[in-house]
Enzyme design. Structure first.
Site, short mmCIF file in Angstrom:
data_model
loop_
_atom_site.label_atom_id
_atom_site.label_comp_id
_atom_site.label_asym_id
_atom_site.label_seq_id
_atom_site.Cartn_x
_atom_site.Cartn_y
_atom_site.Cartn_z
N ASN A 45 75.57 -10.40 43.97
CA ASN A 45 75.59 -9.30 43.04
C ASN A 45 76.99 -9.21 42.18
OD1 ASN A 45 75.31 -6.67 42.07
ND2 ASN A 45 75.44 -5.52 44.17
N ARG A 50 70.83 -10.00 42.79
CA ARG A 50 70.61 -8.59 42.47
C ARG A 50 70.60 -8.50 41.07
NH1 ARG A 50 72.93 -3.00 44.69
NH2 ARG A 50 71.36 -1.83 43.44
N HIS A 81 67.52 1.56 42.27
CA HIS A 81 67.93 1.37 43.72
C HIS A 81 66.63 0.83 44.70
CE1 HIS A 81 71.13 4.80 43.34
NE2 HIS A 81 71.69 3.32 43.39
N ARG A 100 78.67 9.47 37.03
CA ARG A 100 77.55 9.48 36.27
C ARG A 100 77.03 11.07 36.35
NH1 ARG A 100 73.98 4.66 38.30
NH2 ARG A 100 75.90 4.09 39.56
N GLU A 103 70.68 -3.60 51.32
CA GLU A 103 70.01 -4.41 50.22
C GLU A 103 70.23 -5.75 50.14
OE1 GLU A 103 72.67 -1.40 48.23
OE2 GLU A 103 71.03 -1.04 46.70
#
Ligand code: AMP
Length: 394
Positions: free
Chosen positions: A9, A88, A176, A236, A374
Protein backbone atom coordinates in the site's frame (compact mmCIF):
# COMPACT_ATOMS: atom_id res chain seq x y z
CA UNK A 1 11.16 -22.88 -0.49
CA UNK A 2 9.03 -20.32 1.38
CA UNK A 3 6.40 -19.46 -1.24
CA UNK A 4 4.79 -16.12 -0.46
CA UNK A 5 2.84 -13.19 -1.85
CA UNK A 6 3.57 -9.58 -0.96
CA UNK A 7 0.93 -6.90 -0.43
CA UNK A 8 1.78 -3.23 -0.82
CA UNK A 9 0.00 0.00 0.00
CA UNK A 10 2.08 2.87 -1.32
CA UNK A 11 1.45 6.46 -0.20
CA UNK A 12 3.34 9.63 -1.09
CA UNK A 13 6.17 8.93 1.33
CA UNK A 14 5.16 5.65 2.92
CA UNK A 15 4.97 2.00 2.00
CA UNK A 16 2.94 -0.45 4.03
CA UNK A 17 3.72 -4.05 3.28
CA UNK A 18 2.71 -7.54 4.35
CA UNK A 19 4.21 -10.85 3.35
CA UNK A 20 1.71 -13.72 3.30
CA UNK A 21 2.39 -17.43 2.97
CA UNK A 22 0.81 -19.30 0.06
CA UNK A 23 -2.09 -20.23 2.38
CA UNK A 24 -3.54 -18.85 5.58
CA UNK A 25 -4.56 -15.57 7.12
CA UNK A 26 -1.49 -14.88 9.28
CA UNK A 27 1.25 -12.86 7.57
CA UNK A 28 4.87 -14.02 7.77
CA UNK A 29 5.79 -10.37 8.27
CA UNK A 30 4.33 -6.88 8.17
CA UNK A 31 6.17 -3.62 7.74
CA UNK A 32 6.04 0.10 7.30
CA UNK A 33 8.55 2.28 5.51
CA UNK A 34 7.80 5.84 6.53
CA UNK A 35 9.06 9.29 5.53
CA UNK A 36 10.69 7.72 2.47
CA UNK A 37 13.50 10.15 1.59
CA UNK A 38 16.62 11.29 3.45
CA UNK A 39 14.87 10.72 6.83
CA UNK A 40 13.32 7.38 5.87
CA UNK A 41 12.57 4.71 8.47
CA UNK A 42 11.68 1.03 8.10
CA UNK A 43 10.04 -1.19 10.70
CA UNK A 44 9.27 -4.87 10.24
CA UNK A 45 7.44 -7.32 12.48
CA UNK A 46 7.16 -11.10 12.45
CA UNK A 47 3.98 -13.21 12.70
CA UNK A 48 3.97 -12.86 16.49
CA UNK A 49 4.31 -9.05 16.29
CA UNK A 50 7.94 -9.16 17.48
CA UNK A 51 10.25 -6.71 15.67
CA UNK A 52 12.45 -8.06 12.87
CA UNK A 53 15.95 -6.54 12.74
CA UNK A 54 16.38 -4.14 9.82
CA UNK A 55 19.83 -3.58 8.32
CA UNK A 56 20.64 0.07 7.53
CA UNK A 57 19.89 0.70 3.86
CA UNK A 58 18.86 3.19 1.20
CA UNK A 59 15.35 4.43 2.09
CA UNK A 60 15.30 7.41 -0.23
CA UNK A 61 12.93 5.85 -2.80
CA UNK A 62 10.01 3.38 -2.77
CA UNK A 63 12.14 0.88 -4.72
CA UNK A 64 14.98 1.26 -2.21
CA UNK A 65 12.61 0.78 0.75
CA UNK A 66 11.09 -2.31 -0.81
CA UNK A 67 14.46 -3.85 -1.55
CA UNK A 68 15.64 -3.04 1.98
CA UNK A 69 12.56 -4.77 3.41
CA UNK A 70 13.01 -7.86 1.25
CA UNK A 71 16.71 -8.05 2.15
CA UNK A 72 15.85 -8.06 5.86
CA UNK A 73 13.07 -10.61 5.32
CA UNK A 74 15.45 -12.90 3.42
CA UNK A 75 17.68 -12.94 6.49
CA UNK A 76 14.79 -14.71 8.25
CA UNK A 77 13.33 -16.62 5.32
CA UNK A 78 16.48 -17.41 3.26
CA UNK A 79 14.56 -19.44 0.64
CA UNK A 80 11.83 -16.81 0.19
CA UNK A 81 10.11 -16.87 -3.22
CA UNK A 82 7.73 -13.95 -3.86
CA UNK A 83 5.24 -15.39 -6.37
CA UNK A 84 3.14 -12.27 -6.91
CA UNK A 85 2.64 -8.77 -5.53
CA UNK A 86 -0.79 -7.31 -4.73
CA UNK A 87 -1.24 -3.54 -4.65
CA UNK A 88 -3.86 -1.36 -3.07
CA UNK A 89 -4.94 1.06 -5.78
CA UNK A 90 -7.48 3.69 -4.83
CA UNK A 91 -9.21 4.08 -8.20
CA UNK A 92 -10.22 1.52 -10.77
CA UNK A 93 -12.68 3.85 -12.51
CA UNK A 94 -15.61 2.35 -14.29
CA UNK A 95 -13.66 -0.40 -16.01
CA UNK A 96 -12.50 -2.51 -13.08
CA UNK A 97 -14.93 -4.32 -10.83
CA UNK A 98 -12.33 -6.93 -9.78
CA UNK A 99 -8.56 -7.13 -9.26
CA UNK A 100 -6.48 -7.12 -12.44
CA UNK A 101 -2.95 -8.27 -13.30
CA UNK A 102 -1.13 -5.17 -14.47
CA UNK A 103 0.32 -4.84 -17.95
CA UNK A 104 1.31 -1.70 -19.86
CA UNK A 105 -2.20 -1.07 -21.16
CA UNK A 106 -3.70 -1.36 -17.66
CA UNK A 107 -1.02 0.92 -16.26
CA UNK A 108 -1.80 3.62 -18.82
CA UNK A 109 -5.51 3.35 -18.04
CA UNK A 110 -4.84 3.62 -14.30
CA UNK A 111 -2.55 6.61 -14.83
CA UNK A 112 -5.41 8.34 -16.70
CA UNK A 113 -7.54 7.87 -13.59
CA UNK A 114 -5.05 9.92 -11.54
CA UNK A 115 -7.15 12.96 -12.47
CA UNK A 116 -9.93 11.46 -10.29
CA UNK A 117 -7.69 10.73 -7.27
CA UNK A 118 -4.65 12.99 -7.60
CA UNK A 119 -3.59 12.63 -3.96
CA UNK A 120 -3.40 8.82 -3.97
CA UNK A 121 -3.42 7.21 -7.41
CA UNK A 122 0.02 8.47 -8.59
CA UNK A 123 1.64 7.06 -5.43
CA UNK A 124 -0.15 3.72 -5.77
CA UNK A 125 1.18 3.50 -9.32
CA UNK A 126 4.71 4.38 -8.16
CA UNK A 127 4.40 1.36 -5.86
CA UNK A 128 3.54 -0.85 -8.85
CA UNK A 129 6.50 0.51 -10.83
CA UNK A 130 8.86 0.04 -7.89
CA UNK A 131 7.70 -3.55 -7.33
CA UNK A 132 8.04 -4.32 -11.05
CA UNK A 133 11.65 -3.14 -10.79
CA UNK A 134 12.31 -5.06 -7.58
CA UNK A 135 10.60 -8.28 -8.79
CA UNK A 136 11.03 -8.53 -12.56
CA UNK A 137 8.65 -11.00 -14.18
CA UNK A 138 6.52 -11.42 -11.05
CA UNK A 139 2.78 -10.67 -11.58
CA UNK A 140 1.68 -7.31 -10.16
CA UNK A 141 -2.00 -7.36 -9.18
CA UNK A 142 -3.96 -4.12 -8.72
CA UNK A 143 -6.76 -4.29 -6.14
CA UNK A 144 -9.13 -1.34 -6.17
CA UNK A 145 -10.93 0.54 -3.41
CA UNK A 146 -13.69 1.30 -5.91
CA UNK A 147 -14.20 -2.18 -7.42
CA UNK A 148 -16.58 -3.56 -4.78
CA UNK A 149 -19.08 -0.76 -5.47
CA UNK A 150 -19.11 -0.94 -9.28
CA UNK A 151 -22.50 -2.60 -9.56
CA UNK A 152 -24.49 0.02 -7.66
CA UNK A 153 -27.94 0.74 -9.03
CA UNK A 154 -27.85 3.78 -11.32
CA UNK A 155 -29.55 6.06 -8.79
CA UNK A 156 -26.70 5.40 -6.34
CA UNK A 157 -24.04 5.95 -8.99
CA UNK A 158 -25.05 9.33 -10.35
CA UNK A 159 -25.06 13.05 -9.50
CA UNK A 160 -27.86 15.25 -10.83
CA UNK A 161 -25.57 17.06 -13.27
CA UNK A 162 -25.98 17.16 -17.05
CA UNK A 163 -25.49 13.60 -18.32
CA UNK A 164 -22.25 14.37 -20.15
CA UNK A 165 -20.49 14.57 -16.79
CA UNK A 166 -21.64 11.07 -15.86
CA UNK A 167 -20.48 9.79 -19.22
CA UNK A 168 -16.99 11.24 -18.70
CA UNK A 169 -16.73 9.57 -15.30
CA UNK A 170 -18.16 12.01 -12.76
CA UNK A 171 -19.86 9.28 -10.73
CA UNK A 172 -20.23 8.04 -7.19
CA UNK A 173 -17.45 5.45 -7.10
CA UNK A 174 -17.38 4.75 -3.38
CA UNK A 175 -14.17 3.73 -1.59
CA UNK A 176 -12.99 1.41 1.25
CA UNK A 177 -14.10 -1.41 -1.06
CA UNK A 178 -11.35 -3.80 0.08
CA UNK A 179 -12.56 -3.44 3.66
CA UNK A 180 -16.21 -4.02 2.70
CA UNK A 181 -15.22 -6.98 0.56
CA UNK A 182 -13.46 -8.51 3.58
CA UNK A 183 -16.41 -7.85 5.91
CA UNK A 184 -18.93 -9.27 3.43
CA UNK A 185 -16.81 -12.44 3.15
CA UNK A 186 -16.24 -12.69 6.91
CA UNK A 187 -19.98 -12.32 7.61
CA UNK A 188 -20.63 -15.21 5.24
CA UNK A 189 -18.64 -17.39 7.66
CA UNK A 190 -19.56 -15.80 11.00
CA UNK A 191 -23.26 -15.16 10.42
CA UNK A 192 -24.42 -16.62 7.07
CA UNK A 193 -28.10 -15.82 7.72
CA UNK A 194 -27.24 -12.13 8.26
CA UNK A 195 -24.84 -12.03 5.32
CA UNK A 196 -27.75 -12.79 3.02
CA UNK A 197 -29.77 -9.89 4.43
CA UNK A 198 -29.55 -6.10 4.65
CA UNK A 199 -26.35 -5.06 6.40
CA UNK A 200 -24.97 -1.59 7.04
CA UNK A 201 -21.19 -1.64 7.53
CA UNK A 202 -19.62 1.36 9.26
CA UNK A 203 -15.90 1.57 8.45
CA UNK A 204 -14.87 4.19 11.00
CA UNK A 205 -11.17 5.00 11.05
CA UNK A 206 -9.08 8.00 10.14
CA UNK A 207 -10.96 7.66 6.85
CA UNK A 208 -14.62 6.84 7.44
CA UNK A 209 -17.52 5.65 5.33
CA UNK A 210 -20.54 3.37 5.39
CA UNK A 211 -21.79 0.82 2.92
CA UNK A 212 -25.19 -0.82 2.50
CA UNK A 213 -24.92 -4.50 1.62
CA UNK A 214 -27.68 -6.74 0.35
CA UNK A 215 -26.84 -10.42 0.02
CA UNK A 216 -23.14 -9.47 0.35
CA UNK A 217 -23.17 -6.96 -2.51
CA UNK A 218 -22.68 -3.21 -2.21
CA UNK A 219 -25.84 -1.27 -3.02
CA UNK A 220 -24.91 2.19 -1.72
CA UNK A 221 -21.98 3.95 -0.09
CA UNK A 222 -21.57 7.27 1.69
CA UNK A 223 -18.43 8.03 -0.29
CA UNK A 224 -18.85 9.40 -3.77
CA UNK A 225 -16.71 10.79 -6.58
CA UNK A 226 -13.88 11.31 -4.12
CA UNK A 227 -13.00 10.05 -0.67
CA UNK A 228 -14.17 13.42 0.73
CA UNK A 229 -17.90 12.68 0.65
CA UNK A 230 -20.14 11.38 3.42
CA UNK A 231 -18.99 11.11 7.02
CA UNK A 232 -16.59 13.60 8.61
CA UNK A 233 -13.15 11.99 9.01
CA UNK A 234 -9.88 12.62 10.80
CA UNK A 235 -8.95 15.56 8.59
CA UNK A 236 -11.53 15.35 5.75
CA UNK A 237 -14.76 17.33 5.80
CA UNK A 238 -17.31 14.74 4.66
CA UNK A 239 -20.58 15.98 3.18
CA UNK A 240 -20.39 19.64 2.19
CA UNK A 241 -22.79 21.94 0.37
CA UNK A 242 -21.08 22.66 -3.00
CA UNK A 243 -22.17 26.28 -2.46
CA UNK A 244 -19.40 26.49 0.15
CA UNK A 245 -16.84 25.76 -2.58
CA UNK A 246 -18.25 28.55 -4.74
CA UNK A 247 -17.99 30.92 -1.77
CA UNK A 248 -14.38 29.89 -1.08
CA UNK A 249 -13.41 30.50 -4.71
CA UNK A 250 -15.48 33.62 -5.45
CA UNK A 251 -15.36 35.48 -2.17
CA UNK A 252 -12.17 34.23 -0.51
CA UNK A 253 -10.12 33.87 -3.71
CA UNK A 254 -8.87 30.44 -2.69
CA UNK A 255 -7.03 28.37 -5.31
CA UNK A 256 -7.87 24.71 -6.10
CA UNK A 257 -4.80 23.53 -4.19
CA UNK A 258 -5.68 25.65 -1.15
CA UNK A 259 -9.22 24.27 -1.20
CA UNK A 260 -7.88 20.73 -1.60
CA UNK A 261 -5.62 21.23 1.40
CA UNK A 262 -8.51 22.65 3.44
CA UNK A 263 -10.93 19.82 2.62
CA UNK A 264 -8.48 16.88 2.80
CA UNK A 265 -6.06 17.95 5.51
CA UNK A 266 -7.47 20.65 7.78
CA UNK A 267 -11.12 19.70 8.22
CA UNK A 268 -13.06 16.88 9.90
CA UNK A 269 -12.30 16.06 13.53
CA UNK A 270 -9.10 18.13 13.39
CA UNK A 271 -10.84 21.20 11.99
CA UNK A 272 -13.78 21.06 14.39
CA UNK A 273 -11.75 20.30 17.51
CA UNK A 274 -8.81 22.55 16.67
CA UNK A 275 -6.84 19.85 18.48
CA UNK A 276 -6.43 16.50 16.75
CA UNK A 277 -7.61 14.14 14.03
CA UNK A 278 -7.27 11.23 16.45
CA UNK A 279 -10.44 9.99 18.15
CA UNK A 280 -8.56 8.65 21.17
CA UNK A 281 -7.06 12.09 21.80
CA UNK A 282 -10.46 13.73 21.44
CA UNK A 283 -12.15 11.26 23.79
CA UNK A 284 -9.52 12.05 26.43
CA UNK A 285 -9.37 15.82 25.84
CA UNK A 286 -12.43 17.07 27.70
CA UNK A 287 -12.57 20.42 25.89
CA UNK A 288 -15.83 21.87 24.54
CA UNK A 289 -14.49 21.82 20.97
CA UNK A 290 -13.32 18.19 21.20
CA UNK A 291 -16.77 17.28 22.56
CA UNK A 292 -18.49 19.09 19.70
CA UNK A 293 -16.27 17.38 17.11
CA UNK A 294 -17.34 14.01 18.58
CA UNK A 295 -21.00 15.12 18.68
CA UNK A 296 -20.89 16.02 14.98
CA UNK A 297 -19.15 12.74 14.06
CA UNK A 298 -21.78 10.76 15.98
CA UNK A 299 -24.71 12.73 14.53
CA UNK A 300 -23.51 12.24 10.96
CA UNK A 301 -22.96 8.53 11.59
CA UNK A 302 -26.51 8.17 12.94
CA UNK A 303 -27.91 9.98 9.93
CA UNK A 304 -25.95 7.86 7.45
CA UNK A 305 -26.93 4.57 9.12
CA UNK A 306 -30.51 5.67 8.43
CA UNK A 307 -29.69 6.63 4.84
CA UNK A 308 -27.85 3.37 4.13
CA UNK A 309 -30.66 1.29 5.65
CA UNK A 310 -33.19 3.19 3.53
CA UNK A 311 -31.25 2.31 0.39
CA UNK A 312 -31.76 -1.42 1.04
CA UNK A 313 -35.25 -1.14 2.54
CA UNK A 314 -34.33 -1.89 6.16
CA UNK A 315 -31.59 -3.31 8.31
CA UNK A 316 -30.82 -6.77 9.70
CA UNK A 317 -27.34 -6.01 11.01
CA UNK A 318 -25.07 -3.06 11.71
CA UNK A 319 -21.35 -3.90 11.62
CA UNK A 320 -18.65 -1.67 13.07
CA UNK A 321 -15.10 -1.88 11.76
CA UNK A 322 -11.97 0.33 11.33
CA UNK A 323 -9.84 1.75 14.15
CA UNK A 324 -12.71 3.65 15.79
CA UNK A 325 -15.41 1.09 15.00
CA UNK A 326 -13.33 -1.81 16.35
CA UNK A 327 -12.06 -0.08 19.49
CA UNK A 328 -14.18 2.82 20.67
CA UNK A 329 -16.95 1.61 22.92
CA UNK A 330 -17.95 5.23 23.48
CA UNK A 331 -18.51 6.05 19.81
CA UNK A 332 -20.33 2.77 19.14
CA UNK A 333 -22.61 3.31 22.13
CA UNK A 334 -23.30 6.91 21.20
CA UNK A 335 -24.10 6.12 17.57
CA UNK A 336 -26.47 3.34 18.62
CA UNK A 337 -28.18 5.21 21.46
CA UNK A 338 -30.51 7.09 19.11
CA UNK A 339 -31.12 4.22 16.70
CA UNK A 340 -33.57 2.29 18.88
CA UNK A 341 -36.28 3.01 16.30
CA UNK A 342 -34.32 0.76 13.91
CA UNK A 343 -34.35 -2.12 16.40
CA UNK A 344 -30.80 -1.31 17.50
CA UNK A 345 -29.98 -1.81 21.18
CA UNK A 346 -26.48 -2.28 22.51
CA UNK A 347 -25.62 -4.45 25.52
CA UNK A 348 -23.17 -2.30 27.57
CA UNK A 349 -21.15 -5.27 28.87
CA UNK A 350 -20.69 -6.80 25.42
CA UNK A 351 -19.85 -3.39 24.01
CA UNK A 352 -17.23 -2.78 26.71
CA UNK A 353 -15.63 -6.15 25.88
CA UNK A 354 -15.47 -5.39 22.12
CA UNK A 355 -17.44 -8.64 21.71
CA UNK A 356 -18.28 -9.85 18.22
CA UNK A 357 -22.01 -9.34 18.85
CA UNK A 358 -22.70 -6.27 21.00
CA UNK A 359 -26.48 -6.01 20.62
CA UNK A 360 -28.75 -7.17 23.43
CA UNK A 361 -30.55 -10.50 23.13
CA UNK A 362 -33.93 -8.87 22.59
CA UNK A 363 -32.71 -6.40 19.91
CA UNK A 364 -34.38 -6.79 16.50
CA UNK A 365 -31.18 -5.75 14.70
CA UNK A 366 -27.84 -7.47 15.33
CA UNK A 367 -24.95 -5.11 16.04
CA UNK A 368 -21.49 -6.55 15.49
CA UNK A 369 -17.82 -5.61 15.74
CA UNK A 370 -15.74 -7.28 13.01
CA UNK A 371 -12.08 -6.30 12.61
CA UNK A 372 -11.33 -5.59 8.98
CA UNK A 373 -8.37 -6.99 7.02
CA UNK A 374 -7.77 -5.19 3.75
CA UNK A 375 -4.31 -6.74 3.33
CA UNK A 376 -5.76 -10.25 3.37
CA UNK A 377 -8.18 -9.32 0.57
CA UNK A 378 -5.19 -8.11 -1.47
CA UNK A 379 -3.17 -11.23 -0.59
CA UNK A 380 -6.03 -13.46 -1.75
CA UNK A 381 -6.17 -11.63 -5.09
CA UNK A 382 -2.39 -11.94 -5.44
CA UNK A 383 -2.64 -15.67 -4.73
CA UNK A 384 -5.51 -16.12 -7.17
CA UNK A 385 -3.46 -14.44 -9.92
CA UNK A 386 -0.87 -17.24 -9.69
CA UNK A 387 -3.41 -20.03 -9.31
CA UNK A 388 -3.12 -20.56 -5.55
CA UNK A 389 -6.56 -21.71 -4.39
CA UNK A 390 -7.78 -20.49 -0.99
CA UNK A 391 -8.30 -23.13 1.67
CA UNK A 392 -8.86 -20.94 4.68
CA UNK A 393 -12.02 -19.65 6.30
CA UNK A 394 -12.25 -15.87 6.74
P1 AMP B 1 -7.62 3.54 11.31
O1 AMP B 1 -7.50 4.64 10.31
O2 AMP B 1 -8.64 2.49 10.93
O3 AMP B 1 -6.31 2.95 11.74
O4 AMP B 1 -8.23 4.20 12.65
C1 AMP B 1 -7.57 5.23 13.32
C2 AMP B 1 -8.54 5.88 14.30
O5 AMP B 1 -8.98 4.90 15.26
C3 AMP B 1 -7.92 7.02 15.09
O6 AMP B 1 -8.82 8.11 15.15
C4 AMP B 1 -7.74 6.41 16.47
O7 AMP B 1 -7.79 7.35 17.50
C5 AMP B 1 -8.96 5.50 16.53
N1 AMP B 1 -8.83 4.54 17.62
C6 AMP B 1 -8.00 3.48 17.71
N2 AMP B 1 -8.14 2.88 18.93
C7 AMP B 1 -9.10 3.57 19.61
C8 AMP B 1 -9.68 3.46 20.90
N3 AMP B 1 -9.34 2.50 21.75
N4 AMP B 1 -10.63 4.37 21.25
C9 AMP B 1 -10.99 5.35 20.39
N5 AMP B 1 -10.47 5.51 19.16
C10 AMP B 1 -9.54 4.63 18.76
Amino acid sequence: MTDAVLTLNAGSSSLKLALYPAQGAVPLATGLADRIGPEGTLKLKGPDGAPIAVAPDDLTTHTGAMQAAIKSLRAIYPDLAVLSVGHRVVHGGNAFSAPVTVNNEVLIHLADLSAFAPLHQPHNLSGIRAATEAFPGVPQVACFDTAFHRNHPWVNDVFALPRAFYDEGVRRYGFHGLSYDYIAGALGHIAPHLAKGRVVVAHLGNGASMCALQDGRSIASTMGFSALEGLPMGTRCGQLDPGVLLYLMDQKGMTPSQISDLLYKQSGLLGLSGLSNDMRTLEAAGTVEAGQAIDYFVARCQREVGAMAASVGGIDALVFTGGIGENSRLIRARICERLGWMGIEVDPTRNAENAQVISSDQARTTVMVVPTNEELVIARAARAAVGLAEQEAA
